[in-house]
Design an enzyme around this catalytic site. Structure first.
Site, PDB file in Angstrom:
ATOM      1  N   ARG A  64     -75.515 -64.362 -76.054  1.00 40.93           N
ATOM      2  CA  ARG A  64     -75.399 -65.053 -74.898  1.00 40.93           C
ATOM      3  C   ARG A  64     -76.819 -64.684 -74.226  1.00 40.93           C
ATOM      4  O   ARG A  64     -77.400 -65.540 -73.363  1.00 40.93           O
ATOM      5  CB  ARG A  64     -74.426 -64.495 -73.943  1.00 40.93           C
ATOM      6  N   ASP A  73     -74.513 -70.157 -75.356  1.00 43.91           N
ATOM      7  CA  ASP A  73     -73.170 -69.676 -74.855  1.00 43.91           C
ATOM      8  C   ASP A  73     -72.099 -70.337 -75.667  1.00 43.91           C
ATOM      9  O   ASP A  73     -71.935 -71.531 -75.754  1.00 43.91           O
ATOM     10  CB  ASP A  73     -73.127 -70.362 -73.474  1.00 43.91           C
ATOM     11  N   ASP A 108     -63.835 -55.435 -94.439  1.00 47.19           N
ATOM     12  CA  ASP A 108     -63.477 -54.490 -94.021  1.00 47.19           C
ATOM     13  C   ASP A 108     -64.430 -53.370 -94.406  1.00 47.19           C
ATOM     14  O   ASP A 108     -64.535 -53.106 -95.788  1.00 47.19           O
ATOM     15  CB  ASP A 108     -62.230 -54.025 -94.816  1.00 47.19           C
ATOM     16  N   HIS A 109     -65.049 -52.669 -93.814  1.00 44.96           N
ATOM     17  CA  HIS A 109     -66.270 -51.836 -94.046  1.00 44.96           C
ATOM     18  C   HIS A 109     -66.137 -50.880 -94.993  1.00 44.96           C
ATOM     19  O   HIS A 109     -67.003 -50.145 -95.632  1.00 44.96           O
ATOM     20  CB  HIS A 109     -67.303 -51.676 -92.706  1.00 44.96           C
ATOM     21  N   LYS A 157     -68.213 -48.839 -98.729  1.00 50.40           N
ATOM     22  CA  LYS A 157     -68.433 -47.238 -98.882  1.00 50.40           C
ATOM     23  C   LYS A 157     -68.285 -46.998-100.567  1.00 50.40           C
ATOM     24  O   LYS A 157     -67.471 -47.481-101.081  1.00 50.40           O
ATOM     25  CB  LYS A 157     -67.378 -46.425 -98.266  1.00 50.40           C
ATOM     26  N   ASP A 199     -56.031 -50.232 -85.369  1.00 54.34           N
ATOM     27  CA  ASP A 199     -57.502 -49.932 -85.542  1.00 54.34           C
ATOM     28  C   ASP A 199     -57.650 -49.446 -86.632  1.00 54.34           C
ATOM     29  O   ASP A 199     -58.809 -49.776 -87.440  1.00 54.34           O
ATOM     30  CB  ASP A 199     -57.772 -49.224 -84.205  1.00 54.34           C
ATOM     31  N   HIS A 247     -58.433 -50.176 -92.836  1.00 55.93           N
ATOM     32  CA  HIS A 247     -59.015 -49.277 -93.753  1.00 55.93           C
ATOM     33  C   HIS A 247     -58.135 -48.541 -94.608  1.00 55.93           C
ATOM     34  O   HIS A 247     -58.197 -48.481 -95.817  1.00 55.93           O
ATOM     35  CB  HIS A 247     -59.893 -48.315 -93.136  1.00 55.93           C
ATOM     36  N   LYS A 266     -57.962 -39.977 -83.568  1.00 51.76           N
ATOM     37  CA  LYS A 266     -59.100 -39.557 -82.958  1.00 51.76           C
ATOM     38  C   LYS A 266     -59.023 -38.051 -82.380  1.00 51.76           C
ATOM     39  O   LYS A 266     -58.083 -37.434 -82.344  1.00 51.76           O
ATOM     40  CB  LYS A 266     -59.360 -40.469 -81.914  1.00 51.76           C
TER      41      LYS A 266
END
Ligand code: BG6
Length: 485
Positions: free
Chosen positions: A49, A90, A177-178, A182, A235, A240, A334
């Site tokens: 944007r 936009d 999916d990062h 790996k 999350d 993952h 976390k």
């Protein structure tokens, strides 16, 4: 058999001024360029944007590279920056898409391949697809890459997938999916399927249980609204951790081909048993200390009370022949004491100990696959303690350790996105997640949430810097299993 994809010579990055682009995507692309791995003629067009011109976008990119990419991987940065251009947009209206299309097509050969990377809020996916269709940017020569979150449950994920499917067939959709980018995650496939040693014993006859831990020391990291809506289950587990589980549990695919690998993963994901109420533990951190540093509690970081889980532990099962009766213990959170991602495969004891009468105790073998921060593979073996054994034989566990960086000295430690971006540009889908996998993942996660809702489950508290609520320890201890630490 489908025709081989053509290497893209244009990469269009939506969300080009965002956090992911600055921290991961631009640094990964620059690092690839420094190693001469990008196609020579690749142009990278950023859009977002913000009203920037090409020069200002390059300046933003330069600052991002200087912040997030180590000095020794920035060779040729000036040439890399020259590949970049920018068009403000936009995405909520169709208006700007024609101008964007004109920018994307500048100096491009007819029908040369275009890869689009959508790293924007999911609410923009629908309007963006509509805009791309309107501007003629969805043809056979265009492939689309999507970043998470892809929905918040099965229904919303299907909505997104349906919207994308109106413009792109599955062979041209690349869901990231990062974790699949790996190195050690890919190495899991090599370990299992490039060695004769493990496969014959990779089943419930020889494996007692599997543990998968993804521990993080960070808290909310400023992603307040997103995280509080998501929670640890959506999350981290939905994507993952279930991908890791699928790679551990899948049958040998016939090749490294995208269909072969993903067919096997989806069978595992569909075989996940619905969990019982006493098979999950949720937690939320309270103030504590990590590595000697005081850190606030989740509710303090958030600024309000919340029932979102920042920790989850699950006892899962894969209901098929190979894994009958083998628990898969998953935990993630976390503000845990350590940043660690590892898979532990616990083998069974030998059926009969010839050393028992000599007073020796035995430990079963254990394979620990460390994904981060250290890339390590360690197999514990029983060995005899040196000595004359006059008071009985002594056996002890000794590790057979492979530290990947030592085994492959001189190889870069790459950002996960480097591999994934390169595969996207090359049109190679093996390390991307197929729609049926995502749906099977959501199906299982939704069933867990349904149990929580039915039971009125709220997270237990844990002190930041500890391994979650004590009931997470009880979850495994009642099966006689201890979490690996
Ligand atoms: C992301 C999650 O997908 O993965 C974050 O949204 C998490 O909450 C991150 O911190 C962890 O990734 P990595 O590569 O640091 O283990």
């Amino acid at each position: 058999m489908a025709a081989s994809p053509i290497t893209a010579d244009r990469l269009l990055l939506f969300g080009a001024t965002g956090d992911l682009a600055r921290r991961m995507l631009l640094p990964s692309l620059c690092a690839l360029d420094a190693d001469d791995l990008l196609p020579e003629n690749l142009r990278i067009i950023g859009t977002a944007r913000s009203e920037l011109n090409d020069h200002e976008f390059r300046q933003m990119a330069r600052e991002a590279l200087e912040t997030y990419l180590p000095d020794d991987r920035r060779g040729g940065m000036a040439d890399f920056l020259n590949r970049l251009s920018y068009q403000a947009l936009d995405a909520t209206t169709l208006e700007g898409f024609d101008t964007l299309a004109a920018k994307v097509s500048e100096n491009a050969e007819d029908n040369s391949d275009l890869a689009i990377f959508l790293s924007t809020a999911p609410s923009l996916f629908g309007p963006t697809i509509a805009g791309l269709q309107h501007a003629g940017l969805t043809g056979d020569n265009v492939r689309m890459c999507l970043e998470k979150p892809l929905g918040s449950d099965l229904a919303t994920s299907c909505e997104i997938n349906d919207a994308v499917a109106t413009a792109f067939p599955e062979e041209r959709i690349f869901r990231i999916d990062h974790y699949l980018g790996k190195e050690t995650v890919q190495n899991l496939l090599a370990l299992r399927f490039a060695n004769i040693l493990f496969e014959p014993i990779w089943n419930s006859n020889y494996i007692e249980h599997v543990q998968i831990t993804v521990g993080e020391t960070v808290g909310l990291e400023g992603r307040v609204a997103f995280y509080d809506d998501a929670g640890a289950l959506r999350d981290m587990v939905q994507n993952h951790m279930l991908q890791l589980l699928a790679l551990v549990a899948m049958e040998p695919p016939t090749s490294f081909d995208a269909t072969a690998v993903r067919d096997e993963k989806v069978k595992v994901l569909r075989a996940l048993r619905e969990v019982q109420p006493n098979e999950t533990v949720t937690g939320q951190y309270r103030e504590g200390a990590i590595k000697g540093q005081a850190v606030p509690g989740y509710d303090d970081e958030l600024g309000k009370d919340s029932n979102t889980e920042t920790f989850v532990a699950i006892k899962g099962h894969v209901d098929n022949w190979r894994w009958k009766g083998v628990p898969f213990y998953l935990r993630t959170g976390k503000r845990l004491p350590q940043r660690v991602t590892e898979i532990v495969v616990q083998f069974r004891c030998v059926p009969h100990s010839i050393f028992a009468e000599m007073g020796a105790t035995m430990q079963p073998n254990r394979l620990v696959i460390g994904i981060q921060p250290e890339e390590n593979i360690s197999l514990s073996l029983m060995a005899k303690v040196p000595g004359l054994d006059q008071e009985g034989i002594r056996l002890r566990e000794v590790p057979l350790d492979i530290a990947m960086p030592d085994a492959f000295v001189g190889q870069h430690r790459r950002i996960a996105y480097e591999r994934l971006l390169l595969d996207l540009i090359a049109g190679e889908q093996t390390l991307f997640v197929r729609r049926d996998e995502v749906e099977a993942q959501w199906h299982w996660v939704d069933s867990i949430r349904a149990v929580w809702d039915k039971e009125g489950k709220t997270p237990q508290t844990y002190t930041a810097g500890t391994w979650g609520p004590s009931s997470a320890i009880a979850l495994t201890e009642r099966d006689g299993v201890t979490w690996h630490e």
